[in-house]
Design a protein around this motif. Structure first.
Motif, short mmCIF file in Angstrom:
data_model
loop_
_atom_site.label_atom_id
_atom_site.label_comp_id
_atom_site.label_asym_id
_atom_site.label_seq_id
_atom_site.Cartn_x
_atom_site.Cartn_y
_atom_site.Cartn_z
N TRP A 393 46.03 31.94 39.88
CA TRP A 393 47.02 31.91 40.93
C TRP A 393 46.28 31.90 42.28
O TRP A 393 45.14 32.38 42.38
N LYS A 394 46.91 31.38 43.30
CA LYS A 394 46.29 31.32 44.61
C LYS A 394 46.21 32.73 45.22
O LYS A 394 47.09 33.55 45.03
N SER A 395 45.13 32.97 45.96
CA SER A 395 44.97 34.25 46.64
C SER A 395 44.02 34.06 47.83
O SER A 395 43.29 33.06 47.89
N PRO A 396 43.99 35.02 48.76
CA PRO A 396 43.05 34.92 49.88
C PRO A 396 41.60 34.93 49.44
O PRO A 396 40.72 34.53 50.21
N TRP A 397 41.36 35.38 48.21
CA TRP A 397 39.98 35.51 47.73
C TRP A 397 39.59 34.33 46.84
O TRP A 397 38.49 34.30 46.28
N GLY A 398 40.49 33.40 46.66
CA GLY A 398 40.24 32.26 45.81
C GLY A 398 41.11 32.31 44.57
O GLY A 398 41.84 33.28 44.33
N PRO A 399 41.07 31.25 43.74
CA PRO A 399 41.89 31.23 42.52
C PRO A 399 41.53 32.41 41.61
O PRO A 399 40.35 32.66 41.34
N GLY A 400 42.53 33.12 41.15
CA GLY A 400 42.26 34.27 40.30
C GLY A 400 43.49 34.71 39.54
O GLY A 400 44.52 34.02 39.52
N ARG A 401 43.39 35.87 38.95
CA ARG A 401 44.48 36.41 38.15
C ARG A 401 44.47 37.94 38.27
O ARG A 401 43.45 38.54 38.66
N PRO A 402 45.59 38.58 37.91
CA PRO A 402 45.68 40.04 38.10
C PRO A 402 44.73 40.80 37.18
O PRO A 402 44.48 40.40 36.05
N GLY A 403 44.23 41.92 37.68
CA GLY A 403 43.58 42.88 36.80
C GLY A 403 44.63 43.51 35.89
O GLY A 403 45.83 43.45 36.17
N TRP A 404 44.17 44.13 34.81
CA TRP A 404 45.12 44.66 33.83
C TRP A 404 46.00 45.74 34.45
O TRP A 404 47.22 45.77 34.26
N HIS A 405 45.44 46.65 35.22
CA HIS A 405 46.17 47.83 35.67
C HIS A 405 47.14 47.53 36.82
O HIS A 405 48.20 48.16 36.92
N ILE A 406 46.79 46.57 37.67
CA ILE A 406 47.58 46.33 38.87
C ILE A 406 48.98 45.84 38.55
O ILE A 406 49.93 46.09 39.31
N PRO A 432 41.74 54.22 30.70
CA PRO A 432 41.78 54.13 32.16
C PRO A 432 43.10 53.59 32.74
O PRO A 432 43.30 53.65 33.94
N HIS A 433 43.98 53.07 31.89
CA HIS A 433 45.10 52.30 32.43
C HIS A 433 45.98 53.11 33.38
O HIS A 433 46.17 52.74 34.55
N HIS A 434 46.52 54.23 32.91
CA HIS A 434 47.44 54.97 33.77
C HIS A 434 46.72 55.70 34.90
O HIS A 434 47.28 55.85 36.00
N ASP A 435 45.51 56.16 34.63
CA ASP A 435 44.75 56.77 35.73
C ASP A 435 44.46 55.75 36.83
O ASP A 435 44.53 56.06 38.03
N ASN A 436 44.16 54.52 36.43
CA ASN A 436 43.91 53.48 37.44
C ASN A 436 45.20 53.07 38.15
O ASN A 436 45.20 52.81 39.36
N GLU A 437 46.29 53.02 37.38
CA GLU A 437 47.59 52.75 38.00
C GLU A 437 47.90 53.77 39.09
O GLU A 437 48.33 53.42 40.20
N LEU A 438 47.70 55.03 38.73
CA LEU A 438 47.98 56.10 39.70
C LEU A 438 47.18 55.92 40.98
O LEU A 438 47.71 55.97 42.09
#
Length: 843
Positions: A393-406, A432-438
């Protein structure tokens, strides 16, 4: 509408859906499940966790993973009614298994109890992860394999050679104990030697217990062994042979084809991946409904949130809690986050914050990349630069995709705002998922000041284990929900009962004892419902009421136990024991002293509770009915079944008393005048009634004895009605109870028939053995004693045929001669008796 409650690209329940209709139907009742369209403003609290305050007495305490203790449950809503709940949904690249059932059914139980028992209005949101490393890899691999199979429709030498290379690559990567020159011919023997401990259920070194590592090795051994078998198969000619070959070789071909061609696909075509996810999302929804799991109020999908995720990450970067790298990825800055007072990382499982294996699992493919731009190994990706062969997907940082936690942070915040009451998921998601989400959510919402509390209560469901290892798609050690339900091993109710009998945040390993306990509880409640429902047909009009006070006291005590259990962090095991204990108290009371109203009140309460637990489909807990599905016979059968049951009761009573005369019988039969026409479904039941009446009249005309009438009554119960799925349970001094033939009854009959068959088989075998024995004796009796020892074992005999010399010409020992003489005399007697018998027969 409250800010943040946008409903773009989102699935919302309507009143046309089953759950929507349920909620509409019970909209006027208290303690109901209701879809709330508006939310109250959020309130902030201070970290590490501040317990919400309420002016109302606490109704409920919950085990909170955030504090690792039980906390009073107080919603953010100022009136304490609305509860905002986000639950982590499935990653859809394969069929859901029983481990998923454990998670989602258990969450559904908590959800139903909060709404149906405690009366909260829930806003329940669940996501679908339809893009991540596993999905990208699986979707790409499936696409490449389908293309490869289309181009290789026959098993040629080239295909075999490529598959052998794929086999070698798979073994080299995943089974390092095998020698470098192992091949398809030596694989079975060498793997059996090198991995003997694992195959025997031990750890690799044979010292400790087996765990997930050994489960993975078993999976790899099975995959490689299946591929070797496919390659060694003698026939690969017919289309069926080709399908069998690919089925065996698929799991080694998938990673090999991806290593060769994965980066060359056109990843801008997102259908390569969504074709897979849409299929398995639909199958997941079907599985959940088959388990009676309520649909979420709102469903969100990662692929529909690309723009929102970019905006969310931009704010985290702007707040100074994340940084980008030159490859176009964005990482969360843990050290920078914790420098701000009030911010804490790894609040759920602080002891795991340095676990590199868990960190690697959370980062997926990025964990394999080495970059000096990453400030700390623990920093995790918010945005991943897409490589060739990956969607972007387009982003200010270049073509990419979401990290798992975000993904969860963005979707939950979009629907529920900057704070929620409950966040739930499996226990493996803590770190790490919920801790990173938090951390990233608090970094987004708190801006510079720190200390924002994004979630008040984290609820984590325990694992379902198999032989000590959790069920996992990646381990391939799972039983799918479809398999479990399709083979008759489980149904929605029996599985849910198992989970109710175990603590929701405790691990469960299903054992035979656990299954028996669940079946016993279900049977106990079912039989209770049978008894009370029978009172609707056969009321206890002569009750003295002497037992009412005692039973009502037990009833009130049981209700208090159930309430205290549920208020004590959803302690369903204790609640289930309280319900079965109430039934025990009811069963022990004298029914002649118990009024029907008390029985009905208790039954309605138990019905309400089992429905709140989700044990009776979509039935309304508050409709005042009694029982659950499966305890009633078809409505169109009732007229005829209850009529024939009444007639049978009267016939048995008079036959036993010895006064079943013709006039008495006609009076009995005259009680029911069936309609001349029945609907088609009712015809078999009407025929049973008419046939029974005809047979009774036939016996009366013959002036048959009472035992013949009783036998006919037994035949009606055991054959004619049984074959229609209905059983008449005879009771002492009471009419027979009409009930459906259920699993318990069928199992009891099967066991009885098996015992009877075993006895008959044993009797038949004894008869065969005796006949064989007599046949041998008869054959033996025909032998003339003078001929019985004339064999090559001896060389000389006396006048009676008794041996005197052995084959070498030596005298037979005196002791042996004496023994042979005894045998000769015994045979002489037998022979003479046979001759005498034969002579008598011929005369």
């Amino acid at each position: 509408m409250v800010p943040g409650f946008r409903f773009l690209s989102r699935q919302i329940l309507t009143t046309n859906s089953p759950l929507g209709r349920l909620r509409t139907n019970i909209n006027t009742r208290p303690l109901r499940l209701t879809l709330i369209a508006t939310m109250a403003a959020s309130t902030r609290t201070q970290p590490p966790w501040k317990e919400p305050q309420s002016t109302q007495p606490a109704k409920l305490k919950v085990w909170n993973s955030l504090t690792r203790s039980k906390n009073e449950f107080v919603p953010i809503d100022s009136e304490g009614k609305i509860v905002k709940w986000y639950s982590c949904g499935p990653t859809v690249y394969d069929d859901a298994h029983l481990g998923h059932a454990r998670n989602y059914v258990t969450i559904d139980i908590l959800r139903r109890v909060l709404a149906g028992y405690f009366g909260y209005h829930l806003r329940f949101v669940q996501n679908i992860t339809d893009v991540d490393d596993k999905i990208i890899l699986r979707g790409r691999q499936q696409y490449l394999l389908a293309d490869f199979k289309a181009k290789n429709t026959t098993v040629t030498d080239d295909l075999i050679n490529m598959t052998i290379k794929a086999f070698d690559a798979y073994v080299k990567k995943n089974l390092p104990l095998l020698s470098a020159d192992v091949d398809i011919g030596t694989f079975n023997q060498e793997s059996a030697d090198k991995y003997a401990n694992v195959i025997q259920g031990k750890s690799v070194d044979g010292v400790g217990p087996a765990g997930d590592k050994e489960a993975k090795i078993k999976m790899h051994l099975k995959t490689a062994g299946t591929a070797a078998t496919a390659l060694l198969a003698p026939s690969k000619v017919t289309p069926e042979d080709v399908e069998v070959f690919y089925a065996g070789a698929e799991d080694v071909l998938l990673p090999y084809l991806d290593s060769l061609y994965g980066t060359s696909i056109d990843a801008s075509d997102h259908t390569i991946f969504t074709r897979l996810t849409q299929k398995y999302e639909a199958r997941f929804n079907e599985d959940m409904r088959s388990l009676n799991v309520l649909d979420p109020d709102v469903v969100t999908r990662v692929t529909e949130y690309g723009d929102q995720i970019v905006t969310f990450v931009e704010k985290i970067v702007g707040n100074g809690y994340a940084y980008s790298t030159s490859d176009g990825s964005v990482y969360f800055d843990i050290e920078g986050f914790e420098k701000v007072p009030g911010n804490h990382y790894a609040r759920l499982e602080p002891w795991n914050r340095g676990d590199k294996n868990l960190q690697a699992d959370g980062e997926g493919a990025l964990s394999q990349q080495k970059t000096s731009e990453k400030r700390s190994d623990a920093d995790f990706a918010l945005w991943k630069s897409s490589k060739p062969g990956e969607p972007s997907w387009k982003s200010p940082w270049g073509p990419g995709r979401p990290g798992w936690h975000i993904e969860c942070s963005v979707m939950a915040s979009d629907v529920l705002g900057e704070q929620m009451d409950i966040h739930s998921g499996g226990i493996d998601l803590c770190f790490p998922h919920h801790d990173n989400e938090l951390a990233q959510s608090e970094a987004h919402w708190s801006q510079k000041e720190g200390g924002h509390q994004w979630v008040n209560y984290f609820l984590h469901m325990g694992h379902l284990s198999i032989s000590g290892s959790k069920m996992s798609k990646s381990l391939k050690n799972f039983i799918t929900i479809r398999e479990a339900l399709g083979h008759g091993d489980w149904n929605a109710r029996s599985l849910r009962i198992i989970f109710l009998l175990g603590g929701w945040h405790d691990g469960i390993e299903i054992t035979d004892d656990m299954r028996k306990g669940g079946a016993s509880w279900e049977s106990y409640v079912t039989n209770f419902f049978y008894k009370v429902r029978d009172l609707e047909v056969h009321p206890n009009i002569s009750s003295t009421g002497a037992e009412d006070e005692k039973v009502l006291k037990a009833f009130e005590a049981a209700k208090e136990k159930v309430h205290n259990a549920l208020a004590d962090s959803f302690d369903t095991p204790s609640a289930m024991r309280a319900i079965s204990g109430l039934i025990t108290d009811y069963n022990s009371a004298s029914k002649s002293g118990l009024t029907d109203g008390v029985s009905f009140d208790i039954a309605r309460y138990i019905t309400r509770m089992v429905r709140i637990f989700g044990l009776d489909g979509s039935a309304d807990p508050y409709d005042g009915n009694i029982g659950w599905s499966g305890i009633d016979i078809p409505s169109y059968a009732k007229e005829f079944v209850y009529a024939v049951s009444r007639e049978r009761d009267d016939v048995r009573q008079h036959a036993i008393a010895g006064d079943l005369s013709g006039p008495v019988l006609e009076d009995i039969l005259a009680q029911h005048k069936p309609a001349t026409k029945q609907e088609a479904a009712a015809v078999p039941y009407a025929q049973v009634l008419s046939t029974f009446q005809e047979n009774l009249r036939g016996l009366a005309e013959k002036q048959a004895p009472a035992k013949d009438f009783l036998a006919l009554c037994d035949q009606l119960r055991d054959t004619h009605l049984w074959d229609l799925g209905i059983y008449l349970e005879d009771r002492e001094n009471a009419p027979a109870m009409v009930r459906p033939v259920d699993v318990e009854l069928q199992a009891a009959r099967d066991q009885k028939e098996a015992i009877a068959k075993a006895k008959a088989d044993a009797k038949l075998q004894r008869q065969r053995d005796e006949a064989e024995k007599q046949a041998k004796l008869a054959a033996q009796a025909k032998i003339n004693p003078s001929e019985m020892f004339r064999t090559d074992e001896y060389s000389a005999w006396d006048a009676d045929g008794v041996p005197t010399k052995d084959r070498e010409g030596a005298d037979v020992a005196k002791g042996k001669v004496k023994k042979l003489k005894k045998e000769w005399e015994k045979q002489k007697k037998l022979f003479e008796e046979h001759a005498k018998s034969a002579g008598a027969g011929s005369s």
